[in-house]
Design an enzyme around this catalytic site. Structure first.
Site, PDB file in Angstrom:
ATOM      1  N   ASN A  71      41.548 -74.607   6.550  1.00 36.74           N
ATOM      2  CA  ASN A  71      42.444 -73.619   7.130  1.00 36.74           C
ATOM      3  C   ASN A  71      41.949 -72.221   6.767  1.00 36.74           C
ATOM      4  OD1 ASN A  71      44.637 -72.688   8.528  1.00 36.74           O
ATOM      5  ND2 ASN A  71      46.125 -73.042   6.907  1.00 36.74           N
ATOM      6  N   HIS A  72      42.382 -71.225   7.498  1.00 34.45           N
ATOM      7  CA  HIS A  72      42.055 -69.836   7.169  1.00 34.45           C
ATOM      8  C   HIS A  72      43.354 -69.035   7.056  1.00 34.45           C
ATOM      9  CE1 HIS A  72      37.576 -69.527   7.679  1.00 34.45           C
ATOM     10  NE2 HIS A  72      37.808 -70.718   8.202  1.00 34.45           N
ATOM     11  N   PRO A  73      43.406 -68.052   6.159  1.00 29.77           N
ATOM     12  CA  PRO A  73      44.649 -67.288   5.943  1.00 29.77           C
ATOM     13  C   PRO A  73      44.844 -66.214   7.004  1.00 29.77           C
ATOM     14  CG  PRO A  73      42.943 -66.511   4.460  1.00 29.77           C
ATOM     15  CD  PRO A  73      42.346 -67.666   5.219  1.00 29.77           C
TER      16      PRO A  73
END
Length: 213
Positions: A71-73
């Site tokens: 995932n990426h923030p």
């Protein structure tokens, strides 16, 4: 021909870390498995990335399947991994362990006898029920019920494999928990649902209804 055994078969090009592989399992080439429980008789065809997952018995995972991808923030100013892989960039002495922990806390759960088609992606936190089918190239963002066929981007249920009463009868048998001796004695029954149910749950005269499109 590859002959499997109680000892898991892991291709020499694959990597398995902090995971448990059951008996009669196979991990195909160029695969990475991390922090995963991988049930008896399940296999991956190759080029798979599987992290933070619990996978049941007799699962068939085609090539290039990704389970629990990174995932990426996107809520931060930058979604680049410079903010959480900060040691790599010389910005801190420690990485952002809380961010990495989120994916671990949102493991993927896959039931027994699930077939996942080529190139499918199973997103964090998703549960796929026993007996389900995930179509090739699908992106699964929501839970899939047992014995349901789901396809597309995002994946949506299109039809059940069996009528609900038949699916429930199969679930109650828990045949995937048969010991090796029972499997050897009765595996031919797995080819014919009517004879299987007649012997397993006494459905003589009540033929299984496979749902057709």
């Amino acid at each position: 021909m590859k002959i499997l055994s109680e000892k898991p078969m892991i291709h020499e090009t694959s990597k398995v870390q902090k995971s448990h592989l059951g008996s009669w399992t196979e991990i195909g080439p160029n695969s990475t498995i991390e922090e995963t429980l991988f049930g008896d008789y399940s296999y991956t065809a190759g080029d798979n990335l599987i992290m933070y997952a619990e996978i049941g018995k007799y699962c068939s995972i085609a090539s290039h399947v990704r389970i629990n991808p990174v995932n990426h923030p996107m809520w931060r100013v930058t979604q680049h991994h410079v903010t959480y892989r900060r040691v790599q960039y010389g910005l801190s002495d420690t990485d952002d362990h809380d961010f990495f922990g989120w994916r671990r806390d949102h493991k993927v759960t896959i039931g027994h006898d699930v077939w996942i088609g080529h190139g499918a992606i199973i997103m964090p936190g998703v549960t796929i029920g026993t007996g389900a089918i995930i179509g090739a190239g699908a992106v699964v963002t929501k839970d899939v019920p047992p014995y349901m066929i789901a396809v597309g981007v995002p994946a949506k249920p299109i039809k059940p494999r069996f009528a609900p009463d038949i699916a429930e009868k199969i679930l109650r048998t828990e045949w995937w928990n048969w010991d090796r001796q029972t499997l050897e004695e009765r595996f031919e029954e797995l080819n014919d649902i009517n004879s299987f149910l007649q012997k397993e749950v006494g459905t003589e005269g009540n033929h299984a209804r496979i749902v057709k499109s």
